[in-house]
Write a protein that holds these residues in place. Structure first.
Motif, PDB file in Angstrom:
ATOM      1  N   GLY A  25       0.752  -1.254   0.000  1.00 22.60           N
ATOM      2  CA  GLY A  25       0.000   0.000   0.000  1.00 22.60           C
ATOM      3  C   GLY A  25       0.781   1.302   0.000  1.00 22.60           C
ATOM      4  N   PRO A  26       2.048   1.333   0.402  1.00 21.96           N
ATOM      5  CA  PRO A  26       2.771   2.605   0.440  1.00 21.96           C
ATOM      6  C   PRO A  26       2.990   3.230  -0.936  1.00 21.96           C
ATOM      7  N   ILE A  27       3.300   4.520  -0.913  1.00 30.52           N
ATOM      8  CA  ILE A  27       3.582   5.238  -2.163  1.00 30.52           C
ATOM      9  C   ILE A  27       5.095   5.461  -2.317  1.00 30.52           C
ATOM     10  N   ALA A  28       5.857   4.964  -1.353  1.00 34.28           N
ATOM     11  CA  ALA A  28       7.323   5.071  -1.424  1.00 34.28           C
ATOM     12  C   ALA A  28       7.952   3.829  -0.801  1.00 34.28           C
ATOM     13  N   GLY A  29       9.128   3.499  -1.306  1.00 39.43           N
ATOM     14  CA  GLY A  29       9.872   2.374  -0.743  1.00 39.43           C
ATOM     15  C   GLY A  29       9.532   1.053  -1.406  1.00 39.43           C
ATOM     16  N   PRO A  30      10.213  -0.008  -0.967  1.00 36.52           N
ATOM     17  CA  PRO A  30      10.072  -1.301  -1.624  1.00 36.52           C
ATOM     18  C   PRO A  30       8.889  -2.125  -1.119  1.00 36.52           C
ATOM     19  N   LEU A  31       8.664  -3.201  -1.826  1.00 31.94           N
ATOM     20  CA  LEU A  31       7.751  -4.259  -1.412  1.00 31.94           C
ATOM     21  C   LEU A  31       8.670  -5.361  -0.900  1.00 31.94           C
ATOM     22  N   VAL A  32       8.351  -5.946   0.253  1.00 31.49           N
ATOM     23  CA  VAL A  32       9.196  -6.998   0.817  1.00 31.49           C
ATOM     24  C   VAL A  32       8.373  -8.268   0.955  1.00 31.49           C
ATOM     25  N   ILE A  33       8.878  -9.360   0.404  1.00 32.04           N
ATOM     26  CA  ILE A  33       8.179 -10.649   0.449  1.00 32.04           C
ATOM     27  C   ILE A  33       9.056 -11.633   1.221  1.00 32.04           C
ATOM     28  N   SER A  34       8.407 -12.395   2.100  1.00 34.71           N
ATOM     29  CA  SER A  34       9.149 -13.350   2.906  1.00 34.71           C
ATOM     30  C   SER A  34       8.512 -14.728   2.819  1.00 34.71           C
ATOM     31  N   SER A  35       9.346 -15.751   2.839  1.00 36.40           N
ATOM     32  CA  SER A  35       8.866 -17.136   2.895  1.00 36.40           C
ATOM     33  C   SER A  35       9.548 -17.817   4.076  1.00 36.40           C
ATOM     34  N   VAL A  36       8.777 -18.631   4.810  1.00 39.93           N
ATOM     35  CA  VAL A  36       9.300 -19.307   5.998  1.00 39.93           C
ATOM     36  C   VAL A  36       8.853 -20.764   5.994  1.00 39.93           C
ATOM     37  N   VAL A  37       9.790 -21.652   6.316  1.00 41.76           N
ATOM     38  CA  VAL A  37       9.484 -23.079   6.492  1.00 41.76           C
ATOM     39  C   VAL A  37       9.943 -23.470   7.892  1.00 41.76           C
ATOM     40  N   PHE A  38       9.016 -24.038   8.676  1.00 39.83           N
ATOM     41  CA  PHE A  38       9.376 -24.571   9.989  1.00 39.83           C
ATOM     42  C   PHE A  38       9.427 -26.092   9.905  1.00 39.83           C
ATOM     43  N   ASN A  39      10.102 -26.698  10.866  1.00 37.16           N
ATOM     44  CA  ASN A  39      10.072 -28.149  10.986  1.00 37.16           C
ATOM     45  C   ASN A  39       8.641 -28.572  11.307  1.00 37.16           C
ATOM     46  N   TYR A  40       8.230 -29.736  10.865  1.00 41.66           N
ATOM     47  CA  TYR A  40       6.832 -30.146  11.042  1.00 41.66           C
ATOM     48  C   TYR A  40       6.420 -30.261  12.503  1.00 41.66           C
ATOM     49  N   ASN A  41       7.377 -30.452  13.416  1.00 42.43           N
ATOM     50  CA  ASN A  41       7.014 -30.553  14.834  1.00 42.43           C
ATOM     51  C   ASN A  41       7.273 -29.252  15.598  1.00 42.43           C
ATOM     52  N   GLN A  42       7.468 -28.158  14.863  1.00 40.14           N
ATOM     53  CA  GLN A  42       7.725 -26.850  15.495  1.00 40.14           C
ATOM     54  C   GLN A  42       6.496 -26.409  16.298  1.00 40.14           C
ATOM     55  N   LYS A  43       6.718 -26.116  17.569  1.00 42.19           N
ATOM     56  CA  LYS A  43       5.635 -25.608  18.416  1.00 42.19           C
ATOM     57  C   LYS A  43       5.423 -24.136  18.046  1.00 42.19           C
ATOM     58  N   PRO A  44       4.199 -23.761  17.699  1.00 42.01           N
ATOM     59  CA  PRO A  44       3.959 -22.364  17.307  1.00 42.01           C
ATOM     60  C   PRO A  44       4.323 -21.382  18.426  1.00 42.01           C
ATOM     61  N   SER A 139       5.084 -12.859   7.766  1.00 39.70           N
ATOM     62  CA  SER A 139       4.598 -11.487   7.869  1.00 39.70           C
ATOM     63  C   SER A 139       5.536 -10.638   8.731  1.00 39.70           C
ATOM     64  N   ILE A 140       6.012 -11.203   9.826  1.00 40.48           N
ATOM     65  CA  ILE A 140       6.922 -10.479  10.726  1.00 40.48           C
ATOM     66  C   ILE A 140       8.272 -10.233  10.058  1.00 40.48           C
ATOM     67  N   LEU A 141       8.821 -11.247   9.383  1.00 39.47           N
ATOM     68  CA  LEU A 141      10.108 -11.056   8.694  1.00 39.47           C
ATOM     69  C   LEU A 141       9.998  -9.952   7.645  1.00 39.47           C
ATOM     70  N   ALA A 142       8.895  -9.954   6.889  1.00 35.71           N
ATOM     71  CA  ALA A 142       8.698  -8.945   5.836  1.00 35.71           C
ATOM     72  C   ALA A 142       8.533  -7.551   6.443  1.00 35.71           C
ATOM     73  N   LYS A 143       7.710  -7.435   7.477  1.00 31.94           N
ATOM     74  CA  LYS A 143       7.429  -6.124   8.081  1.00 31.94           C
ATOM     75  C   LYS A 143       8.659  -5.539   8.752  1.00 31.94           C
ATOM     76  N   VAL A 144       9.370  -6.335   9.528  1.00 37.88           N
ATOM     77  CA  VAL A 144      10.565  -5.829  10.224  1.00 37.88           C
ATOM     78  C   VAL A 144      11.620  -5.399   9.197  1.00 37.88           C
ATOM     79  N   THR A 145      11.818  -6.212   8.161  1.00 42.74           N
ATOM     80  CA  THR A 145      12.798  -5.875   7.119  1.00 42.74           C
ATOM     81  C   THR A 145      12.428  -4.553   6.459  1.00 42.74           C
ATOM     82  N   ARG A 146      11.156  -4.410   6.092  1.00 42.97           N
ATOM     83  CA  ARG A 146      10.730  -3.184   5.411  1.00 42.97           C
ATOM     84  C   ARG A 146      10.826  -1.968   6.332  1.00 42.97           C
ATOM     85  N   ASP A 147      10.420  -2.123   7.583  1.00 41.05           N
ATOM     86  CA  ASP A 147      10.508  -1.006   8.540  1.00 41.05           C
ATOM     87  C   ASP A 147      11.954  -0.541   8.709  1.00 41.05           C
ATOM     88  N   ARG A 148      12.878  -1.491   8.766  1.00 39.84           N
ATOM     89  CA  ARG A 148      14.303  -1.128   8.901  1.00 39.84           C
ATOM     90  C   ARG A 148      14.781  -0.346   7.673  1.00 39.84           C
TER      91      ARG A 148
END
Length: 193
Positions: A25-44, A139-148
């Motif tokens: 939605g911004p009118i300035a700056g980049p778009l940041v996309i993140s992908s994450v894979v956890f182990n199948y037994n990862q506790k949320p 979502s967190i990886l993308a947002k933190v990266t973009r905010d920085r």
């Protein structure tokens, strides 16, 4: 929040990737996309989408996600590419790159309401970051990266409060454009005045 992943694992899938973006939605700056894979037994440990967390909580979780992820990737799509392709095509290209650059080949993707053709199974649902801890993590990886990035830009362009409005079309941002013109990081194909 892990019920979606649990259902997918029950079907025999092993590597679920969550994908999300920040900066459509911004009118300035980049778009940041993140992908994450956890182990199948990862506790949320991520229970809210990035916008509902404080910056401090996001920073803490950012580190925890990177430490616990089986694999992750962050792609930055600059404003020139958004202007030349349009935001939807730039987003799709960024998603393909975020998936292609993973070391682990996922066999299932959870996407936050983005229709895209993949060569493996996927689901695209609205507000995926509220029902999938894997998408919430992306979502967190993308947002933190973009905010920085935007905080760094506020030092490069001190007349603009990029550290506050993050490039979104706020009253303050439009006022800054009227006073100082546009910067090289503004999206020229967006309404800037």
């Amino acid at each position: 929040m892990d019920s979606l992943e649990k259902e997918i694992y029950k079907k025999g899938y092993r590597y679920i990737v969550g994908v999300d973006e920040a900066g459509r939605g911004p009118i300035a700056g980049p778009l940041v996309i993140s992908s994450v894979v956890f182990n199948y037994n990862q506790k949320p440990f991520v229970y809210a989408d990035s916008k509902k967390l404080s910056p401090k909580e996001r920073e803490r979780l950012y580190i925890e996600i990177i430490e616990n992820a089986l694999d992750y990737n962050i792609v930055i799509v600059e404003n020139e590419k958004i202007d030349s392709l349009g935001v939807s095509s730039a987003l799709k290209e960024g998603i393909y790159e975020a998936l292609k650059n993973l070391y682990i080949k996922p066999d299932y993707a959870i996407l936050d309401f983005i229709n895209i053709d993949l060569d493996f199974d996927s689901i695209s649902i609205p507000k995926a970051d509220e029902v999938s801890h894997t998408v919430a993590a992306a979502s967190i990886l993308a947002k933190v990266t973009r905010d920085r990035i935007m905080e760094d830009y506020s030092k490069v362009y001190p007349n603009f409060s990029f550290n506050k409005h993050k490039g979104y079309p706020t009253k303050q941002h439009y006022k800054e454009i009227q006073m100082y013109g546009i910067t090289p990081i503004h999206r020229k194909s967006y309404r800037l005045f």
